[in-house]
Design a protein around this motif. Structure first.
Motif, short mmCIF file in Angstrom:
data_model
loop_
_atom_site.label_atom_id
_atom_site.label_comp_id
_atom_site.label_asym_id
_atom_site.label_seq_id
_atom_site.Cartn_x
_atom_site.Cartn_y
_atom_site.Cartn_z
N ILE A 48 29.82 42.13 39.81
CA ILE A 48 31.02 42.72 40.41
C ILE A 48 32.02 41.64 40.81
O ILE A 48 33.22 41.81 40.63
N MET A 53 32.44 38.76 39.41
CA MET A 53 33.07 38.27 38.18
C MET A 53 34.12 39.26 37.68
O MET A 53 35.20 38.89 37.25
N PHE A 54 33.76 40.54 37.77
CA PHE A 54 34.67 41.59 37.32
C PHE A 54 35.97 41.56 38.12
O PHE A 54 37.07 41.64 37.57
N ARG A 55 35.84 41.38 39.43
CA ARG A 55 37.03 41.32 40.28
C ARG A 55 37.87 40.10 39.96
O ARG A 55 39.09 40.17 39.93
N SER A 114 38.18 38.57 37.20
CA SER A 114 38.77 38.56 35.86
C SER A 114 40.16 39.19 35.81
O SER A 114 40.87 39.05 34.83
N LEU A 149 29.63 44.46 32.79
CA LEU A 149 30.26 43.76 33.92
C LEU A 149 30.40 42.27 33.61
O LEU A 149 31.46 41.68 33.81
N SER A 188 33.92 40.83 31.85
CA SER A 188 34.65 40.00 32.82
C SER A 188 34.96 38.63 32.24
O SER A 188 36.06 38.10 32.43
N PHE A 237 37.64 39.08 29.47
CA PHE A 237 38.91 39.42 30.12
C PHE A 237 39.47 38.23 30.88
O PHE A 237 40.67 37.99 30.89
N GLY A 238 38.59 37.48 31.53
CA GLY A 238 39.02 36.29 32.27
C GLY A 238 39.64 35.26 31.35
O GLY A 238 40.67 34.65 31.68
N ASN A 275 43.06 36.51 30.27
CA ASN A 275 44.00 36.44 31.39
C ASN A 275 44.25 35.02 31.88
O ASN A 275 45.02 34.81 32.80
N ARG A 300 42.00 33.29 33.44
CA ARG A 300 41.38 33.18 34.76
C ARG A 300 39.91 32.79 34.64
O ARG A 300 39.08 33.20 35.47
N VAL A 325 36.67 33.37 37.27
CA VAL A 325 35.49 34.16 36.92
C VAL A 325 34.21 33.34 37.16
O VAL A 325 33.23 33.84 37.71
N GLY A 377 33.63 33.17 40.73
CA GLY A 377 33.14 34.47 41.17
C GLY A 377 31.64 34.58 40.96
O GLY A 377 30.92 35.11 41.80
N MET A 378 31.17 34.04 39.85
CA MET A 378 29.74 34.07 39.55
C MET A 378 28.97 33.27 40.61
O MET A 378 27.99 33.76 41.17
#
Lengths: 178, 205
Positions: A57, A59-61, A63, B8, B12, B15-16, B19, B21, B25, B28-29
């Motif tokens: 989640i 990572m999803f946010r 992205s 997910l 991600s 998409f990252g 984008n 980003r 990402v 975020g991990m």
């Protein structure tokens, strides 16, 4: 009044359980320690499940996919007089509790407490739980890997909740503002 | 769950990259993994406390008494669990703790319920109907006073923060009832729980 209900509920429950225990001649200290032993094991059991779901989640946010999804829905939501600002919260609600609260605080500060979007989001945030987190923690604690329909039911109920929130709020709050 | 996890993570990352980003990402991990462990560790103390208290409640017969009181409803909702089982009483306590917004108590009690339900579960790695029903009630998040939300509204200077209570109650009740009905419905149509005799004899570790 309602706030003090929450404040006193916990102490009252604890007093009640201990008192009934003593009256019924339960060795309260020994049983407490026996029960508490499991606390560590249960918490540690959760870790792998929680890592999987929270990493995914977060990572999803990060992205930026959320913003893209929000903009895709914009035309439909405009037609239903749903403020576009509330969409990220609707999406995040089932995924992450702390992110939702962060988004909500941000939104309330930006638009002010009297904005319709703020009130709508307040109802959405207050009326639901973080489905993904609950499922990861609860099933993780006992090692369940096949969730069957639990996730589907959780997400459907969240969706019904959001639709209900939009409907109820438009009846309760919109006439006062616009 | 396999597809959701795959989606997910892979979606991600792709998409990252699109984008621009990728760095975010990856961060975020790392922060997600860190946060997960912190949440679990922070649960240990409060979990131990409530599991201890709940054991007293069970030994004194209080939980069984509650179970008896709500028998008419729970017989329908949890038809696979004996109505006088402590699991039922614990379910009632868990839902009450949630309704009162006692998050610190609700999670440990809820996990106690899951352990109780696991004892009646034939296939230990697959969710039982009773578990799905219990979690449907939990994810719907029935709450009488949304304290955190009100606190935020007060913080940003709302003159009438409590005006959201009634709409929230209506919405949360609708979601709560829908969740229960949906769980009951799905339990009828979903592939039944696999019952294997081999698993049945295994003790619950």
């Amino acid at each position: 009044m309602l706030n003090s209900l929450s404040l006193y509920a916990l102490p009252v429950i604890i007093i009640m359980i201990l008192t009934v225990g003593i009256i019924k001649k339960v060795p309260v200290y020994e049983e407490f320690v026996e029960g508490a032993k499991d606390g560590f094991k249960v918490s540690i059991n959760i870790i792998p499940y929680l890592v999987a779901i929270i990493v995914g989640i977060s990572m999803f946010r990060a992205s930026g996919a959320m913003e893209t999804i929000a903009s895709l829905f914009a035309p439909i939501l405009n037609a239903l007089s749903v403020p576009i600002d509330s969409v990220p919260i609707m999406i995040t609600r089932s995924l992450s509790g702390s992110a939702t609260l962060g988004l909500f605080t941000e939104l309330a500060q930006k638009l002010g407490p009297d904005a319709y979007a703020t009130k709508l989001c307040a109802v959405i945030v207050g009326s639901s739980e973080t489905t993904f987190y609950v499922l990861a923690v609860y099933f993780g604690a006992i090692g369940i890997k096949k969730l069957r329909y639990a996730l589907l039911v959780g997400l459907l109920a969240d969706t019904i909740g959001i639709i209900a929130a939009v409907f109820v709020c438009s009846k309760v709050f919109l006439p006062n503002i616009g | 769950m396999n597809y959701i996890f795959f989606f997910l993570i892979v979606f991600s990352i792709i998409f990252g990259i699109i984008n621009g980003r990728t760095q975010e990402v990856v961060n975020g991990m790392l922060s997600g993994a860190d946060l997960a462990v912190k949440i679990a560790l922070s649960l240990i103390g409060i979990m131990a406390f409530w599991l201890g208290i709940m054991r007293i409640a069970e030994k004194s017969g209080l939980v069984q008494l509650i179970a008896k009181l709500i028998k008419p409803i729970t017989k329908w909702m949890f038809n696979e669990i004996p109505p006088e089982s402590p699991a039922i009483g614990n379910i009632a306590l868990s839902v009450s703790a949630n309704a009162l917004g006692l998050t610190n108590a609700a999670t440990p009690i809820g996990l106690k319920v899951m352990q109780d339900l696991q004892e009646y579960n034939e296939e230990k790695s697959s969710a039982s109907n009773a578990m799905c029903m219990f979690l449907a009630m939990n994810t719907a998040g029935f709450q009488i006073v949304p304290a955190t939300v009100i606190a935020v509204l007060v913080a940003v200077g709302s003159k009438n923060p409590t005006e959201i209570i009634v709409p929230t109650m209506i919405v949360t009740s609708i979601a709560f009832i829908s969740a229960i009905v949906l769980a009951k419905l799905f339990s009828k149509f979903w592939t039944p729980q696999i019952i294997s005799n081999k698993e049945r004899s295994d003790s619950n570790a």
